[in-house]
Structures are given as structure tokens and as C-alpha cells.
Design a protein around this motif. Structure first.
Motif, PDB file in Angstrom:
ATOM      1  N   ASN A  89       0.746  -1.291   0.066  1.00  0.00           N
ATOM      2  CA  ASN A  89       0.288  -0.180  -0.042  1.00  0.00           C
ATOM      3  C   ASN A  89       0.801   1.256  -0.088  1.00  0.00           C
ATOM      4  O   ASN A  89       0.321   2.098  -0.528  1.00  0.00           O
ATOM      5  CB  ASN A  89      -0.745  -0.021   1.153  1.00  0.00           C
ATOM      6  N   HIS A  90       2.049   1.191   0.502  1.00  0.00           N
ATOM      7  CA  HIS A  90       2.868   2.369   0.700  1.00  0.00           C
ATOM      8  C   HIS A  90       4.472   1.875   0.958  1.00  0.00           C
ATOM      9  O   HIS A  90       4.651   0.735   1.163  1.00  0.00           O
ATOM     10  CB  HIS A  90       2.705   3.066   1.892  1.00  0.00           C
ATOM     11  N   CYS A  91       5.276   2.927   0.690  1.00  0.00           N
ATOM     12  CA  CYS A  91       6.688   2.657   0.757  1.00  0.00           C
ATOM     13  C   CYS A  91       7.226   3.697   1.766  1.00  0.00           C
ATOM     14  O   CYS A  91       6.470   4.296   2.518  1.00  0.00           O
ATOM     15  CB  CYS A  91       7.350   2.558  -0.476  1.00  0.00           C
ATOM     16  N   SER A  92       8.640   3.925   2.031  1.00  0.00           N
ATOM     17  CA  SER A  92       9.089   4.730   2.816  1.00  0.00           C
ATOM     18  C   SER A  92       9.450   6.188   1.905  1.00  0.00           C
ATOM     19  O   SER A  92       9.497   6.053   0.723  1.00  0.00           O
ATOM     20  CB  SER A  92      10.532   4.475   3.212  1.00  0.00           C
ATOM     21  N   ASP A  93       9.434   7.248   2.576  1.00  0.00           N
ATOM     22  CA  ASP A  93       9.505   8.585   1.960  1.00  0.00           C
ATOM     23  C   ASP A  93      11.157   8.389   1.580  1.00  0.00           C
ATOM     24  O   ASP A  93      11.624   9.390   0.794  1.00  0.00           O
ATOM     25  CB  ASP A  93       9.221   9.664   2.710  1.00  0.00           C
ATOM     26  N   ARG A  94      11.817   7.539   2.077  1.00  0.00           N
ATOM     27  CA  ARG A  94      13.259   7.431   1.486  1.00  0.00           C
ATOM     28  C   ARG A  94      13.496   6.383   0.295  1.00  0.00           C
ATOM     29  O   ARG A  94      14.506   6.355   0.013  1.00  0.00           O
ATOM     30  CB  ARG A  94      14.142   6.840   2.650  1.00  0.00           C
ATOM     31  N   HIS A  95      12.582   5.916  -0.216  1.00  0.00           N
ATOM     32  CA  HIS A  95      12.475   4.933  -1.187  1.00  0.00           C
ATOM     33  C   HIS A  95      12.957   5.830  -2.333  1.00  0.00           C
ATOM     34  O   HIS A  95      12.524   6.899  -2.778  1.00  0.00           O
ATOM     35  CB  HIS A  95      11.168   4.277  -1.666  1.00  0.00           C
ATOM     36  N   PRO A  96      13.784   5.086  -3.171  1.00  0.00           N
ATOM     37  CA  PRO A  96      14.321   5.878  -4.517  1.00  0.00           C
ATOM     38  C   PRO A  96      13.172   6.588  -5.206  1.00  0.00           C
ATOM     39  O   PRO A  96      13.319   7.481  -5.936  1.00  0.00           O
ATOM     40  CB  PRO A  96      15.080   4.627  -5.199  1.00  0.00           C
ATOM     41  N   TRP A  97      12.040   5.820  -5.534  1.00  0.00           N
ATOM     42  CA  TRP A  97      11.053   6.258  -6.340  1.00  0.00           C
ATOM     43  C   TRP A  97      10.329   7.498  -5.762  1.00  0.00           C
ATOM     44  O   TRP A  97      10.097   8.552  -6.481  1.00  0.00           O
ATOM     45  CB  TRP A  97       9.763   5.423  -6.183  1.00  0.00           C
ATOM     46  N   PHE A  98      10.215   7.718  -4.342  1.00  0.00           N
ATOM     47  CA  PHE A  98       9.623   8.812  -3.690  1.00  0.00           C
ATOM     48  C   PHE A  98      10.705  10.008  -3.869  1.00  0.00           C
ATOM     49  O   PHE A  98      10.348  11.207  -3.978  1.00  0.00           O
ATOM     50  CB  PHE A  98       9.215   8.612  -2.271  1.00  0.00           C
ATOM     51  N   ALA A  99      12.067   9.627  -3.865  1.00  0.00           N
ATOM     52  CA  ALA A  99      12.958  10.847  -3.920  1.00  0.00           C
ATOM     53  C   ALA A  99      13.062  11.260  -5.319  1.00  0.00           C
ATOM     54  O   ALA A  99      13.099  12.506  -5.474  1.00  0.00           O
ATOM     55  CB  ALA A  99      14.471  10.520  -3.554  1.00  0.00           C
ATOM     56  N   GLU A 100      12.638  10.507  -6.068  1.00  0.00           N
ATOM     57  CA  GLU A 100      12.677  11.012  -7.605  1.00  0.00           C
ATOM     58  C   GLU A 100      11.350  11.730  -7.835  1.00  0.00           C
ATOM     59  O   GLU A 100      11.337  12.735  -8.602  1.00  0.00           O
ATOM     60  CB  GLU A 100      12.562   9.685  -8.450  1.00  0.00           C
ATOM     61  N   ALA A 101      10.235  11.381  -7.036  1.00  0.00           N
ATOM     62  CA  ALA A 101       9.171  11.962  -7.519  1.00  0.00           C
ATOM     63  C   ALA A 101       9.121  13.536  -6.780  1.00  0.00           C
ATOM     64  O   ALA A 101       8.671  14.308  -7.224  1.00  0.00           O
ATOM     65  CB  ALA A 101       7.810  11.147  -6.680  1.00  0.00           C
ATOM     66  N   LEU A 102       9.809  13.764  -5.438  1.00  0.00           N
ATOM     67  CA  LEU A 102      10.094  14.927  -5.066  1.00  0.00           C
ATOM     68  C   LEU A 102      10.825  15.670  -5.698  1.00  0.00           C
ATOM     69  O   LEU A 102      10.732  17.257  -5.888  1.00  0.00           O
ATOM     70  CB  LEU A 102      10.556  14.806  -3.686  1.00  0.00           C
ATOM     71  N   ALA A 103      11.696  15.383  -6.413  1.00  0.00           N
ATOM     72  CA  ALA A 103      12.751  16.018  -7.447  1.00  0.00           C
ATOM     73  C   ALA A 103      11.809  16.364  -8.784  1.00  0.00           C
ATOM     74  O   ALA A 103      12.218  17.333  -9.384  1.00  0.00           O
ATOM     75  CB  ALA A 103      14.172  15.578  -7.704  1.00  0.00           C
ATOM     76  N   ALA A 104      11.015  15.779  -8.907  1.00  0.00           N
ATOM     77  CA  ALA A 104      10.256  16.004 -10.284  1.00  0.00           C
ATOM     78  C   ALA A 104       9.178  16.796 -10.289  1.00  0.00           C
ATOM     79  O   ALA A 104       8.533  17.443  -9.138  1.00  0.00           O
ATOM     80  CB  ALA A 104       9.463  14.583 -10.957  1.00  0.00           C
ATOM     81  N   GLU A 105       8.602  17.535 -11.469  1.00  0.00           N
ATOM     82  CA  GLU A 105       7.743  18.461 -11.642  1.00  0.00           C
ATOM     83  C   GLU A 105       6.107  17.689 -11.289  1.00  0.00           C
ATOM     84  O   GLU A 105       6.026  16.571 -11.668  1.00  0.00           O
ATOM     85  CB  GLU A 105       7.713  19.169 -13.084  1.00  0.00           C
ATOM     86  N   PRO A 106       5.229  18.547 -10.938  1.00  0.00           N
ATOM     87  CA  PRO A 106       3.884  18.156 -10.976  1.00  0.00           C
ATOM     88  C   PRO A 106       3.700  17.399 -12.221  1.00  0.00           C
ATOM     89  O   PRO A 106       3.818  17.992 -13.445  1.00  0.00           O
ATOM     90  CB  PRO A 106       3.164  19.218 -10.678  1.00  0.00           C
ATOM     91  N   GLY A 107       2.599  16.347 -12.187  1.00  0.00           N
ATOM     92  CA  GLY A 107       2.322  15.852 -13.466  1.00  0.00           C
ATOM     93  C   GLY A 107       3.355  14.822 -13.964  1.00  0.00           C
ATOM     94  O   GLY A 107       3.011  14.008 -15.072  1.00  0.00           O
ATOM     95  N   SER A 108       4.861  14.795 -13.682  1.00  0.00           N
ATOM     96  CA  SER A 108       5.463  13.866 -14.019  1.00  0.00           C
ATOM     97  C   SER A 108       5.291  12.463 -13.847  1.00  0.00           C
ATOM     98  O   SER A 108       4.616  11.911 -12.821  1.00  0.00           O
ATOM     99  CB  SER A 108       6.970  14.187 -13.507  1.00  0.00           C
TER     100      SER A 108
END
Length: 552
Positions: free
Chosen positions: A118-137
């Protein structure tokens, strides 16, 4: 020494007649950081657990379920996973996990691990990538990023609340420093929910399942199994007419059908166990259809008060709801999320998961709780289907409610500003031996991550193994009989009428369980001999209150 008879029985697979190992298995839950510490850092680990494998084999369990052992910042006891294909370094290495699986299999013990989809850590590589990305990416589309409500977007996207307290949304700061989108987390803010409408998420977890099946894991317990699919548009809970927009939506079943097909690539003995809280037993049973999950936790039984009528109703409803889909029930008394049942049964009204249920700090009659816990063990281990044993319940451990606030790690404590002390009290490291902390949990002089009470000196595994009247001796004998008696495990049951406050049932061939929840002793039904009792009989041969007995 483990008999070849037990090993062959535990390792049997489907024979076409419903005798899969999991249908009647006794499964022991290991909460790794509190089980056994092999390196003296105060935290349990795989080295410590490997050293205790002979203990578990002697106890007589059929399988071990590990709570999450993945790399994690431990914002929620490991349920915030940063890497699903490795082992948290504090716990050990992937090679040690593989060795543990191999050694357990040699002893005829299966291994089930947690999966957290259902969820992962905010330290997961995917989430780090999402934070660095633009909205809608594409990176953000793996999660639930949404603009806020209100003219400036400063209000959460909807009214959903975290199950740990507070809003289920956190606003991010975008790369240019301005306030940005919000992301969904039904649990802690460090646990962003994954978006299961995204094919990348499906493909990732299919690969994760194969990764662990390839390493010999026999099953996976699915955390928040009902929560993966969210209602289109993420509508408010208010006005939802009782159907939560983030729980038990029909689309979740397609996910588990796909997972079942993956498991079957490895043979018929790899399994999935669901964790879901659902009020409707019919909808609960839908997860257990022959092409979905194999079994699921029975929280209605766990949270039922010690009262004969309510227990009988829950047991019968469980059996009835599982029968149409051909799935075995499971019976659970405690786990890492609830007050230990010695404490629950020792005070009125303490039943379940919520703070209101738990009644922290109210008086406990520990002697009464232990007596009822002994009876409940014989009840749960003799009902049809599988049974779970949470580490330490075989030692009669109770909830530790005076954990110092500064040592509490459960996010529930922080998110409620201390109003709810959380679940650390059932996670205190186990006492293995000796007269003082760390009670053999780790090397002498080591300091466990949560403090152990001095009173546990009489409840160590070492002390109880030498006492034929101990809780440990009761569990060991019950699990031995469970393996040997054809009546126990999966199969039918029939109620016997011995009074409104007595639970009594027959299981063919030739087995009867009686549990007295009345205030006075009760006469036993006709029988040939006593197999096991949770306490002594009266001088007249009657069963005392809060006592259970197995009869041939």
C-alpha cells in the motif's frame, strides 16, 4: 532433535484433498527487532533469530512469519520500506536471510515474510525521484500527488485522515522553493501511498514477489491488503454512505488474482495471507476465493471480549463465512499491533486496536489474565484452520505500559501528541534467560532498545522450560498434540450444549474441547481421558472457571 515424521508432515504439499500445509499450520510471528540480539547493539537481528531456531523447532511451530525485515528508516517499525529486495543492515544481510530460510527448511519450518504494497518509505528511490520531479511527471504518478484545495492550494485535497492521527496529506516544497502539491499517506507522513492505477507499480511488485519466491520464501503476509485501490477522483469520506473510498474496493481483487498466478508458478505450496479489517464477513471472504489469497487474519476473534456468547458468535460467523469459498479460518490472540492478551483478559473492556479499546493505564488483574490466556490458547489451537502465536505469548508475557516517553518509537505516540501511547508495549524485547536485563536477549551488558521489566526474571524461556506447569509447557504440549491428532488443524467442528457460559465443541475423530467462562465449575461431558488442560480440575472432577480442557 526434529523427527522425520514432523518434517515430512510440515513439508507436505497439496494432495488434491485440501491438505495443504497452510490450512492447519501453527505459525509463529517473529518481530525481529525484539526477538533476539546476536551482535549486542540492543536490536534483534537475523543472527540472534538463527540461534533461536532450535527453540522454535522444539516449541513445535510449523512456520515463522517475519514482520518487515527490509531496509527502512523505521518510522513505523519497518512498515516504511526503502528497498523491497534487501535486508535492513541492523538486522543483517541478504545472505543471512537466505541462510535462515535454508536452515528453517531443514527443520521442517516454513517461512512467511511481510510485503507492504500500500505504501513505501519516503526514503524509497521512487519517492525521492518524485519529490525532485515536476507536478504531473511520470515519477509523481507512482504516488498520489494532488494540488491542494482553496485559492492558494493550502488545504488538503480531501478530508481523508491518517490511521495514525491527523490529516492523510502532506504538502511538499517544490524544487524552486514554493509550496507545492500534496501527497497521500494513509499512515505516517513517512509512508507515501503507492498508486495502483499505475502499471509500473504492478510490474514492480510482481518482480518483488518473484525475488523472494526465488529465495525459498514459502509465503507473504500482505499488509493493508484491502487498501491498495482508491476510489476514482479521491472523493471525501463525508457523504460516502459508509463505503470508505480507500478500503475494500472491487479493483483490489484483480491484483491478488495476478499475484496468485505468480505464486502458482512456484508450485501449489506458496501462499498469501491477507491483513484486512473489514466489518462485512461476506466481503472479507471474497479475498479468499480459490484464485486469490489463501488465508487472512481473523481480527474479530482477536478483539472479542472474554464472554462465551460473543466468542461463540464470532467463531461460528468465521466458520460460516469461510465455508463458501473453501478457505480455512485463522485464529489470532495477539500480534505486534495490539495489547498482549494476558493484559487484555485481565481487565474489562480491553479488546482491540484503537486507543479506546486498549484502555492503557487501567488496573489489570494479571493472574486472571494469565488464567484466561491459558484457556484461550487451548481454544484457539483447537479450532478449525490455522493458528498464529505472537512471540512471547508462549511465555505468558504481558503488556508493558510504563515505557518511558522518550524511548517510545511508535508514530502513533508522536502523531497524537502522546494521547495514545501506541504499540511499543507489546514489542518489548523477549526474556530468554538469567535474572536481570537483558535476560539473554543480547550479550550480557547490552541494553535492549526498549527496557524489560525486572518481573520478567520468572518468565524467561529458560525458567519456563524447567517448569511443567508453565505457559511455555502448555504451548509446547498443545502444539505437539496439534501435530499428532488428526482431529486438529483443518476440518469440521460441531458445537455441544453445556450451558450458555460454556464453549464446547467436538472435532472428529474423537476430540472435544470445553472452555468454561462461567462463574462456577461445570461438569465435563463423557470422555475416555484428558489430553490437556489449562488448569487443574476441582476435587469433584469439574472444570473451574476460566479454564479449558481437551478430551479424548
Amino acid at each position: 532433535m526434529i523427527s522425520s515424521e514432523r518434517t515430512s508432515a510440515t513439508q507436505s504439499t497439496v494432495d488434491g484433498q485440501g491438505t495443504s500445509w497452510w490450512r492447519g499450520a501453527a505459525i509463529y510471528q517473529v518481530y525481529l527487532r525484539s526477538f533476539a540480539d546476536g551482535d549486542g547493539d540492543g536490536v534483534g537481528d537475523l543472527a540472534g533469530a538463527l540461534a533461536k531456531l532450535p527453540y522454535l523447532a522444539e516449541l513445535g511451530i510449523d512456520a515463522i512469519w517475519f514482520s518487515p525485515w527490509y531496509p527502512s528508516p523505521m518510522a513505523d517499525g519497518g512498515y516504511d520500506v526503502a528497498d523491497y529486495r534487501d535486508i535492513e543492515p541492523v538486522f543483517g544481510t541478504l545472505a543471512q536471510a537466505e541462510e535462515f530460510i535454508e536452515q528453517a527448511h531443514r527443520l521442517g519450518i516454513r517461512i512467511i515474510i511481510d510485503i507492504v504494497p500500500n505504501h513505501c518509505s519516503d526514503r524509497h528511490p521512487w519517492f525521492a525521484e518524485a519529490l525532485a520531479a515536476e507536478p504531473g511527471s511520470p515519477a509523481r504518478q507512482r504516488f498520489w500527488f494532488r494540488p491542494g484545495r482553496g485559492a492558494d492550494g493550502s488545504e488538503p485535497p480531501n478530508d481523508w485522515q491518517s490511521r495514525f492521527g491527523g490529516p492523510a496529506w502532506t504538502r511538499v516544497t517544490e524544487a524552486d522553493g514554493r509550496p507545492g502539491e500534496w501527497y497521500l499517506h494513509l499512515y505516517a507522513a513517512e509512508q507515501p501511498d503507492l498508486n495502483w492505477t499505475n502499471p509500473e507499480v504492478h510490474a514492480e511488485f510482481a518482480d518483488i514477489l518473484r525475488f523472494w519466491f526465488d529465495r525459498g520464501v514459502d509465503g507473504l503476509r500482505i499488509d493493508v491488503a484491502d487498501g491498495l485501490v482508491k476510489a476514482p477522483g479521491l472523493p471525501d469520506v463525508a457523504g460516502a454512505n459508509g463505503q470508505l473510498p480507500f478500503s475494500d474496493l472491487d479493483g483490489v481483487h484483480e491484483i491478488y488474482r495476478a499475484w496468485r498466478r505468480i505464486a502458482q508458478e512456484y508450485g501449489e505450496d506458496r501462499i498469501f495471507v491477507g491483513e484486512m479489517w473489514l466489518p462485512d464477513p461476506v466481503r472479507f471472504a471474497r479475498y479468499l476465493r480459490p484464485d486469490e489469497l489463501h488465508s487472512a487474519f481473523n481480527f474479530d476473534f482477536l478483539s472479542c471480549p472474554w464472554e462465551a456468547g460473543q466468542l461463540k458468535t464470532v467463531i461460528q460467523a468465521t466458520v460460516d463465512s469461510h465455508a463458501p469459498v473453501g478457505a480455512p479460518p485463522t485464529w489470532v490472540l495477539s500480534n505486534h499491533d495490539v495489547t498482549r492478551h494476558v493484559t487484555r483478559y485481565g481487565r474489562p473492556g480491553d479488546t482491540g486496536f484503537t486507543f479506546a479499546d486498549r484502555r492503557h493505564g487501567t488496573p489489570v488483574d494479571r493472574e486472571l489474565g494469565a488464567r484466561r490466556a491459558r484457556a484461550a490458547a487451548l481454544l484457539s489451537l483447537s479450532l478449525p484452520g490455522g493458528a498464529y502465536v505472537y512471540q512471547g505469548e508462549e511465555l505468558g508475557l504481558w503488556e508493558i505500559e510504563d515505557v518511558p516517553d522518550e524511548l517510545r518509537e511508535d508514530p502513533v505516540f508522536a502523531r497524537t501528541q502522546g494521547a495514545d501511547p501506541g504499540r511499543d508495549g507489546c514489542r518489548v524485547p523477549l526474556p530468554w534467560s538469567g535474572q536481570a536485563a537483558p535476560f539473554g536477549f543480547g550479550p550480557e551488558g547490552s541494553v535492549p532498545w526498549l527496557p524489560q521489566p525486572a518481573e520478567w526474571s520468572g518468565h524467561t524461556a529458560q525458567a519456563q522450560r524447567q517448569d511443567p506447569a508453565s505457559m511455555h509447557a502448555l504451548y509446547r504440549e498443545a502444539l505437539r498434540l496439534r501435530r499428532e491428532l488428526p482431529a486438529l488443524g483443518d476440518g469440521p467442528m460441531r458445537w455441544l450444549e453445556l450451558g450458555a457460559d460454556v464453549l464446547a465443541f467436538h472435532r472428529p475423530p474423537g476430540f472435544t474441547c470445553v472452555v468454561n467462562l462461567a462463574a462456577e465449575p461445570v461438569a465435563l461431558p463423557a470422555h475416555e481421558r484428558v489430553l490437556l488442560a489449562s488448569g487443574g480440575l476441582t476435587e469433584a472432577g469439574e472444570l473451574p472457571p476460566d479454564t479449558a480442557i481437551w478430551l479424548a
